[in-house]
Design a protein around this motif. Sequence first.
Motif, PDB file in Angstrom:
ATOM      1  N   TYR A 162      32.866  34.764  33.072  1.00  0.00           N
ATOM      2  CA  TYR A 162      32.054  35.401  34.118  1.00  0.00           C
ATOM      3  C   TYR A 162      32.787  35.395  35.453  1.00  0.00           C
ATOM      4  O   TYR A 162      32.818  36.413  36.161  1.00  0.00           O
ATOM      5  N   VAL A 163      33.376  34.256  35.811  1.00  0.00           N
ATOM      6  CA  VAL A 163      34.076  34.148  37.098  1.00  0.00           C
ATOM      7  C   VAL A 163      35.251  35.127  37.151  1.00  0.00           C
ATOM      8  O   VAL A 163      35.556  35.689  38.211  1.00  0.00           O
ATOM      9  N   GLU A 164      35.899  35.354  36.017  1.00  0.00           N
ATOM     10  CA  GLU A 164      37.017  36.302  35.978  1.00  0.00           C
ATOM     11  C   GLU A 164      36.574  37.731  36.261  1.00  0.00           C
ATOM     12  O   GLU A 164      37.396  38.578  36.622  1.00  0.00           O
ATOM     13  N   SER A 165      35.258  38.002  36.099  1.00  0.00           N
ATOM     14  CA  SER A 165      34.739  39.342  36.397  1.00  0.00           C
ATOM     15  C   SER A 165      34.406  39.511  37.881  1.00  0.00           C
ATOM     16  O   SER A 165      34.139  40.624  38.334  1.00  0.00           O
ATOM     17  N   ILE A 166      34.404  38.411  38.638  1.00  0.00           N
ATOM     18  CA  ILE A 166      34.147  38.485  40.086  1.00  0.00           C
ATOM     19  C   ILE A 166      35.433  38.935  40.780  1.00  0.00           C
ATOM     20  O   ILE A 166      36.516  38.410  40.504  1.00  0.00           O
ATOM     21  N   PRO A 167      35.363  39.917  41.685  1.00  0.00           N
ATOM     22  CA  PRO A 167      36.584  40.409  42.358  1.00  0.00           C
ATOM     23  C   PRO A 167      37.368  39.282  43.030  1.00  0.00           C
ATOM     24  O   PRO A 167      36.811  38.473  43.776  1.00  0.00           O
ATOM     25  N   LYS A 168      38.652  39.199  42.741  1.00  0.00           N
ATOM     26  CA  LYS A 168      39.499  38.156  43.323  1.00  0.00           C
ATOM     27  C   LYS A 168      39.640  38.301  44.827  1.00  0.00           C
ATOM     28  O   LYS A 168      40.009  37.349  45.526  1.00  0.00           O
ATOM     29  N   ALA A 169      39.366  39.510  45.331  1.00  0.00           N
ATOM     30  CA  ALA A 169      39.492  39.750  46.772  1.00  0.00           C
ATOM     31  C   ALA A 169      38.579  38.838  47.579  1.00  0.00           C
ATOM     32  O   ALA A 169      38.901  38.465  48.714  1.00  0.00           O
TER      33      ALA A 169
END
Length: 301
Positions: A162-169
């Motif tokens: 799930y966290v990997e789907s949050i924009p890294k920006a």
Amino acid sequence: MKTEKNDVFDKLFIIINYLVFGIFTLICVYPFYYLIINTLSANDLSANGAINFMPKGFHLENYKQVLQLQGLSQAALVSVGRTVIGTACTVLASAFLGFMFTQEKMWKRKFWYRFFVITMYFNAGLIPMFITMKTLHLTNTFWVYVIPAIVQPFNIILVKTYVESIPKALQEAAEIDGASILKIFYKIILPASTPILATIAIFSAVGQWNSFQDTLIYITDQKLYSLQYLLYTYINQASSLAQLVKNSAGGALNVAALATQQTPTSIRMTVSIIVVLPILFIYPLFQRFFVKGIMIGSVKG
């Protein structure tokens, strides 16, 4: 272009769909309904299997008498405590570890991630686990309910994905502003991960509330019995409990008293309802997060 024939097929499909899922829903709901109407009906009729669709001889004596069983309030307190504290610890640990496994700067990140995942498939077994708990002085303590369940690899995988789907920006912007890893976790990741954390909270709460085997293995102090374990013993002793209640009523019973006299069937059904009702009330509060959380948390992209 849609034709009249296609419209008929579409409507027929919708009707069949509703019928199939309606029947399936009734099949799932009826066992709970059956338990409830039998606990509210005359116990002599219930014991004879006469209650199937509507309650007869309505009364609440089953709940009144079962809730007065010895040690029930203390066991309920233990179960509520382990559910609340255990769920909070599990959700927080899953969130933090899942977040850390997405950080490329983490030392030996791939090794530690694989180390956690492999524990899903292999474990030492019951006896080594008991020896470990005993060596750590966790047996016959409340924390034996909480500590072993804090780190759950499956939950960590869900959070990581799930966290990997949050924009890294978002994290990059926070790092430019001087935010630490902990601040990024609490201020950005936790608020953005509400759906998956609510899903994990459901899994953990249901598991903690329904668990009784850990009490059977690790606990001998009756003050630390969980509600489920205590009710499990009551279900197994339903016949003797019913006889005890009958004896305490004073021997001879009139026809009216037969309706509220405890039977093994009434005790088993009442205990089952007491165990399952809290989860039935809590689940709808998290249901709106459940589908979104489990779908996004299990499939990347």
